[in-house]
Design a protein around this motif. Sequence first.
Motif, short mmCIF file in Angstrom:
data_model
loop_
_atom_site.label_atom_id
_atom_site.label_comp_id
_atom_site.label_asym_id
_atom_site.label_seq_id
_atom_site.Cartn_x
_atom_site.Cartn_y
_atom_site.Cartn_z
N ASN A 134 -7.95 93.53 -11.79
CA ASN A 134 -7.74 94.39 -12.88
C ASN A 134 -8.43 93.90 -14.07
O ASN A 134 -7.74 92.74 -14.69
CB ASN A 134 -6.29 94.61 -13.19
CG ASN A 134 -6.16 95.68 -14.16
OD1 ASN A 134 -6.89 96.22 -14.79
ND2 ASN A 134 -4.70 96.01 -14.39
N GLY A 135 -9.61 94.49 -14.51
CA GLY A 135 -10.00 93.64 -15.55
C GLY A 135 -9.29 93.90 -17.12
O GLY A 135 -9.86 93.51 -17.97
N ALA A 136 -8.40 94.71 -17.09
CA ALA A 136 -7.78 95.03 -18.24
C ALA A 136 -6.94 93.92 -18.76
O ALA A 136 -6.54 93.85 -19.75
CB ALA A 136 -6.56 96.38 -18.13
N VAL A 137 -6.41 93.16 -17.60
CA VAL A 137 -5.51 92.08 -18.09
C VAL A 137 -5.91 90.89 -17.03
O VAL A 137 -5.78 90.74 -15.96
CB VAL A 137 -4.11 92.53 -17.81
CG1 VAL A 137 -3.09 91.32 -17.81
CG2 VAL A 137 -3.46 93.65 -18.26
N VAL A 138 -6.71 89.98 -17.80
CA VAL A 138 -7.31 88.67 -17.26
C VAL A 138 -6.76 87.54 -17.87
O VAL A 138 -6.93 87.33 -18.98
CB VAL A 138 -8.53 88.70 -17.00
CG1 VAL A 138 -9.02 87.50 -16.30
CG2 VAL A 138 -9.31 89.90 -16.65
N PRO A 139 -5.79 86.93 -17.36
CA PRO A 139 -5.13 85.56 -18.14
C PRO A 139 -6.32 84.43 -18.09
O PRO A 139 -6.93 84.25 -17.31
CB PRO A 139 -3.94 85.19 -17.14
CG PRO A 139 -4.50 85.69 -15.81
CD PRO A 139 -5.24 87.01 -16.13
#
Lengths: 103, 158
Positions: B76-81
Amino acid sequence: MADPMKIRAKLSGDVAEIKVMMSHPMENGMRKDSAGATVPHHFIQNITVEVGGKMVVQGQTGTSVSRNPVFGFKVKGAKAGDKVVIKWRDNKGESRSDETTVA
Amino acid sequence: MDMLRRTMLKGVGAGGMLTAALAAGLLKPGHVYAADEWNKAAFDAKDVGAALKGLGAGNAAESKDIVLKAPDIAENGAVVPVEVVSNIPNSVSISILSQKNPLPLATSFDFANGALPEVQVRVRLASTTMVQAVVKTADGKFYTAQKEVKVTVGGCGG
């Protein structure tokens, strides 16, 4: 008024590990709503972190930060009981300040 | 804030880079970061080169002393740590960019008063991209490291 931040500041040796989650849509101005209209920019631009009354981190953020941003910092020389104050301000001038103590 | 200002001034003086930096249009005279300041030139930049230039980091040198942790594959590119730790002495600032995003610069942090030069953040990635970290030292030099993150679902549209 935006929801409060969740802040955790845990001491490990003499280093405080600070984690903060901010409640913010971080709209990047490219998303469309269900009616097809572009949702305007609305994102946090400035973040400051103070520990024990001293400014330790000053940050600037753009729209490439995820919504409900999470940040982690480490501050050396912190003591248990030091006050941690975190502030943000967004491009619409809204702001929020929350605090906790180092534990 | 005064500490930051001092570091900055000292850095500029000691580095002897002032003239070069000015000539390249990288440093504005008297330019100091303040809590309410936002580097519009860097954050509004539409490509990495312009963003780096906005940061003053156009000539950043590759460094193995920057530890850049990010997943190899992000579903999920929306949330990348992303986590960046600088082991370069006298690091005072860390910036994070995702090279293929419409606006590459995600964040820029200045550290002082005991804050260690490391940061964890969650960023959006529009597509498979190199994530780049840029570290600034007290003497005004810039260093950089990058890592590719493959993105299954982009995080900018929707």
